[in-house]
Motif scaffolding. Structure first.
Motif, PDB file in Angstrom:
ATOM      1  N   TYR A  60       0.785  -1.111  -0.046  1.00 17.04           N
ATOM      2  CA  TYR A  60       0.016   0.027  -0.038  1.00 17.04           C
ATOM      3  C   TYR A  60       0.923   1.045   0.037  1.00 17.04           C
ATOM      4  CZ  TYR A  60      -3.201   3.703   1.709  1.00 17.04           C
ATOM      5  OH  TYR A  60      -3.661   4.789   1.724  1.00 17.04           O
ATOM      6  N   TYR A  61       1.755   1.153   0.913  1.00 14.60           N
ATOM      7  CA  TYR A  61       2.593   2.401   1.070  1.00 14.60           C
ATOM      8  C   TYR A  61       3.345   2.573  -0.311  1.00 14.60           C
ATOM      9  CZ  TYR A  61       1.126   2.971   5.634  1.00 14.60           C
ATOM     10  OH  TYR A  61       0.286   3.072   6.950  1.00 14.60           O
ATOM     11  N   ASP A  62       3.850   1.623  -0.960  1.00 14.07           N
ATOM     12  CA  ASP A  62       4.569   1.723  -2.232  1.00 14.07           C
ATOM     13  C   ASP A  62       3.450   2.048  -3.466  1.00 14.07           C
ATOM     14  OD1 ASP A  62       7.039   1.362  -0.927  1.00 14.07           O
ATOM     15  OD2 ASP A  62       7.020  -0.914  -1.300  1.00 14.07           O
ATOM     16  N   ASP A  63       2.239   2.279  -3.230  1.00 16.95           N
ATOM     17  CA  ASP A  63       1.496   2.436  -4.235  1.00 16.95           C
ATOM     18  C   ASP A  63       1.101   1.171  -5.143  1.00 16.95           C
ATOM     19  OD1 ASP A  63       0.767   4.959  -3.485  1.00 16.95           O
ATOM     20  OD2 ASP A  63       2.366   5.925  -4.521  1.00 16.95           O
ATOM     21  N   GLU A  64       1.425   0.019  -4.600  1.00 13.90           N
ATOM     22  CA  GLU A  64       1.287  -1.368  -5.568  1.00 13.90           C
ATOM     23  C   GLU A  64      -0.211  -1.808  -5.424  1.00 13.90           C
ATOM     24  OE1 GLU A  64       4.070  -4.209  -3.890  1.00 13.90           O
ATOM     25  OE2 GLU A  64       5.794  -2.688  -4.745  1.00 13.90           O
ATOM     26  N   ILE A  65      -0.839  -1.437  -4.302  1.00 14.55           N
ATOM     27  CA  ILE A  65      -2.399  -1.778  -4.191  1.00 14.55           C
ATOM     28  C   ILE A  65      -3.195  -0.274  -3.875  1.00 14.55           C
ATOM     29  CG2 ILE A  65      -1.909  -4.103  -3.740  1.00 14.55           C
ATOM     30  CD1 ILE A  65      -2.502  -3.552  -0.663  1.00 14.55           C
ATOM     31  N   SER A  66      -4.453  -0.371  -3.865  1.00 14.67           N
ATOM     32  CA  SER A  66      -4.973   1.040  -3.411  1.00 14.67           C
ATOM     33  C   SER A  66      -5.685   0.795  -2.158  1.00 14.67           C
ATOM     34  CB  SER A  66      -6.408   0.915  -4.668  1.00 14.67           C
ATOM     35  OG  SER A  66      -7.495   0.018  -4.305  1.00 14.67           O
ATOM     36  N   PHE A  67      -6.347   1.818  -1.805  1.00 14.23           N
ATOM     37  CA  PHE A  67      -6.913   1.735  -0.365  1.00 14.23           C
ATOM     38  C   PHE A  67      -8.148   0.834  -0.421  1.00 14.23           C
ATOM     39  CE2 PHE A  67      -9.847   3.640   2.631  1.00 14.23           C
ATOM     40  CZ  PHE A  67      -8.990   3.417   4.025  1.00 14.23           C
TER      41      PHE A  67
END
Length: 71
Positions: A60-67
């Motif tokens: 999540y923090y690496d923008d690999e998955i969305s919220f």
């Protein structure tokens, strides 16, 4: 749980599907019910695995998955 459903297709070893089919017969369910239950239980267990939880947070923090995926 949402009533919306999405069709998925995947390949699995014959033996695994044969076992799912046998369990479905014993339980009086269809293969889909058995597989959905197994996936749901696996994901629930995974949610309580600290190492996996850290990997998910990192994704999540690496923008690999969305919220939405994180929830």
């Amino acid at each position: 749980m949402s009533t919306d459903k999405k069709r998925v297709q995947f390949r699995a070893p014959n033996r695994l599907i044969d076992r799912a089919d046998a369990l479905a017969v014993v339980l009086g369910e269809d293969r889909t019910d058995v597989l959905v239950t197994a996936l749901r239980e696996y994901l629930q267990d995974a949610a309580h695995d600290d190492a996996l939880t850290q990997e998910i947070a990192a994704a999540y923090y690496d923008d690999e998955i969305s919220f939405e995926q994180l929830k």
